[in-house]
Write a protein that holds these residues in place. Structure first.
Motif, PDB file in Angstrom:
ATOM      1  N   ASN A  84      35.412  49.748  34.458  1.00  0.00           N
ATOM      2  CA  ASN A  84      35.651  49.774  35.914  1.00  0.00           C
ATOM      3  C   ASN A  84      36.381  51.035  36.374  1.00  0.00           C
ATOM      4  O   ASN A  84      37.374  50.962  37.119  1.00  0.00           O
ATOM      5  CB  ASN A  84      36.369  48.502  36.369  1.00  0.00           C
ATOM      6  CG  ASN A  84      35.351  47.454  36.821  1.00  0.00           C
ATOM      7  OD1 ASN A  84      34.135  47.708  36.806  1.00  0.00           O
ATOM      8  ND2 ASN A  84      35.810  46.295  37.242  1.00  0.00           N
ATOM      9  N   HIS A 118      30.271  45.101  35.807  1.00  0.00           N
ATOM     10  CA  HIS A 118      31.300  46.142  35.730  1.00  0.00           C
ATOM     11  C   HIS A 118      30.658  47.412  35.212  1.00  0.00           C
ATOM     12  O   HIS A 118      29.537  47.400  34.701  1.00  0.00           O
ATOM     13  CB  HIS A 118      32.505  45.733  34.871  1.00  0.00           C
ATOM     14  CG  HIS A 118      32.230  45.448  33.420  1.00  0.00           C
ATOM     15  ND1 HIS A 118      31.879  46.420  32.513  1.00  0.00           N
ATOM     16  CD2 HIS A 118      32.281  44.296  32.712  1.00  0.00           C
ATOM     17  CE1 HIS A 118      31.729  45.871  31.319  1.00  0.00           C
ATOM     18  NE2 HIS A 118      31.954  44.582  31.411  1.00  0.00           N
ATOM     19  N   ASP A 255      35.971  37.189  30.177  1.00  0.00           N
ATOM     20  CA  ASP A 255      35.154  37.937  31.145  1.00  0.00           C
ATOM     21  C   ASP A 255      35.187  37.277  32.519  1.00  0.00           C
ATOM     22  O   ASP A 255      35.205  37.952  33.551  1.00  0.00           O
ATOM     23  CB  ASP A 255      33.695  38.028  30.661  1.00  0.00           C
ATOM     24  CG  ASP A 255      33.414  39.371  29.987  1.00  0.00           C
ATOM     25  OD1 ASP A 255      34.282  39.823  29.233  1.00  0.00           O
ATOM     26  OD2 ASP A 255      32.341  39.961  30.236  1.00  0.00           O
ATOM     27  N   TRP A 259      36.319  39.981  34.946  1.00  0.00           N
ATOM     28  CA  TRP A 259      35.263  40.693  35.687  1.00  0.00           C
ATOM     29  C   TRP A 259      34.638  39.879  36.815  1.00  0.00           C
ATOM     30  O   TRP A 259      33.865  40.410  37.607  1.00  0.00           O
ATOM     31  CB  TRP A 259      34.154  41.170  34.733  1.00  0.00           C
ATOM     32  CG  TRP A 259      34.695  41.889  33.533  1.00  0.00           C
ATOM     33  CD1 TRP A 259      34.484  41.585  32.227  1.00  0.00           C
ATOM     34  CD2 TRP A 259      35.551  43.047  33.524  1.00  0.00           C
ATOM     35  NE1 TRP A 259      35.159  42.445  31.410  1.00  0.00           N
ATOM     36  CE2 TRP A 259      35.825  43.359  32.179  1.00  0.00           C
ATOM     37  CE3 TRP A 259      36.137  43.832  34.528  1.00  0.00           C
ATOM     38  CZ2 TRP A 259      36.646  44.423  31.807  1.00  0.00           C
ATOM     39  CZ3 TRP A 259      36.953  44.902  34.156  1.00  0.00           C
ATOM     40  CH2 TRP A 259      37.194  45.180  32.814  1.00  0.00           C
ATOM     41  N   ASN A 274      32.777  42.532  42.383  1.00  0.00           N
ATOM     42  CA  ASN A 274      31.330  42.370  42.180  1.00  0.00           C
ATOM     43  C   ASN A 274      30.549  42.641  43.467  1.00  0.00           C
ATOM     44  O   ASN A 274      29.838  41.762  43.980  1.00  0.00           O
ATOM     45  CB  ASN A 274      31.034  40.948  41.654  1.00  0.00           C
ATOM     46  CG  ASN A 274      31.851  40.616  40.411  1.00  0.00           C
ATOM     47  OD1 ASN A 274      32.692  39.721  40.419  1.00  0.00           O
ATOM     48  ND2 ASN A 274      31.640  41.350  39.341  1.00  0.00           N
TER      49      ASN A 274
END
Ligand SMILES: O=C(O)CCC(=O)C(=O)O
Length: 280
Positions: A84, A118, A255, A259, A274
């Motif tokens: 990221n 990501h 995750d 994420w 996202n």
């Protein structure tokens, strides 16, 4: 370069990053059958040099893996992995948010739009080791196979640097779906894929050539035997309507929190990490 000409060049790069690139029906069919595709001349050399330099500076700034190679695990030897970077640097954000690259992902997966899962830089250092056989989606708490990674090298990548290699058509085979990336995954999958006669595409990349691979496709990379780092940026995209599933291993729990911002199971991962990067 003067500031004015840099600005002009950067504007041209931004235009290139966002201009459409034609994906033919043959390319869509190839991706659907083989689970990956390599496409030449997607981005120009000057653009890749420019963003490559910025991303390399960020990798150096953010990297915390300083151990000597001989003290590292197999995974640590494979690459420096920085995730990221778009959140750290607005120039990198322009690159990661490329509509051209996101639309290719949507076209290949035949979906109406894609979100970012990501980004990650994967820099295989000189004397860096293999990337063992694995499938990425083992790590992701996502409920359909509509995920794809763009693998973007910032230099010509000959065999000696460890280009990404693909086990063609392996995206649906029922083997090794619960193995994390490791020496074990390398040995077991190498043997299983060989026994089942999967063809391996292990070929160099030229500058401007990118690959896209499906989340469940088995892939690996050789060691970097050259004297230069193998500098690569990746973006992982998912169908914009994909949903979060109940995590089925500890990596997926991690995750989900890291994420997908811990968004609810059964819902779309639509948090600030996202963003939708392309929508028809
Ligand atoms: O770059 C590498 O060596 C591995 C890349 C990879 O596994 C991926 O992008 O999913």
């Amino acid at each position: 370069m003067t500031t004015a000409s840099t600005t002009t060049a950067e504007k041209a790069f931004t235009e290139e990053l966002n201009a459409p690139f034609t994906i033919t029906p043959e390319m869509v069919d190839f991706f659907s059958e083989y689970g990956y595709i390599k496409i030449k001349n997607v981005l120009s050399s000057p653009l890749l040099k420019f963003y490559g330099n910025v991303i390399t500076s960020e990798v150096k700034r953010l990297n915390t893996l300083e151990k000597p190679m001989e003290e590292r695990t197999t995974y640590e030897k494979a690459f420096l992995q920085i995730m990221n970077i778009w959140r750290e640097n607005d120039t990198v954000k322009d690159f990661v948010f490329s509509k051209r690259l996101a639309k290719i992902a949507a076209d290949l997966m035949q979906v109406n739009g894609v979100r970012l899962y990501h980004d990650q830089a994967l820099y295989k250092e000189p004397s860096g080791g293999i990337t063992p056989w694995h499938a990425d989606q083992f790590y992701w708490p996502l409920d359909t196979p509509k995920t794809i990674t763009a693998w973007i090298p910032f230099q010509d990548t000959p065999m000696e640097m460890g280009p990404l290699a693909f086990a063609e058509k392996s995206q649906s085979v029922e083997i090794g779906r619960d193995i994390e990336i490791s020496d074990e995954s390398e040995n077991i999958l190498q043997e299983e894929l060989r026994k089942r006669n999967f063809n391996m595409n292990d070929t160099p990349f030229e500058l401007g050539e990118l690959s896209y691979h499906a989340g469940w496709l088995f892939h690996r990379a050789g060691p970097n035997k050259s004297t230069k780092p193998r500098e690569v940026m990746t973006m992982i995209y998912m169908d914009k309507d994909i949903r979060i599933k109940k995590p089925s291993n500890s990596y997926q729990v991690n995750d989900w929190n890291s994420w997908c911002s811990g968004y609810p199971i059964g819902g779309v991962p639509e948090g600030p990490l996202n963003p939708v990067l392309y929508e028809r």
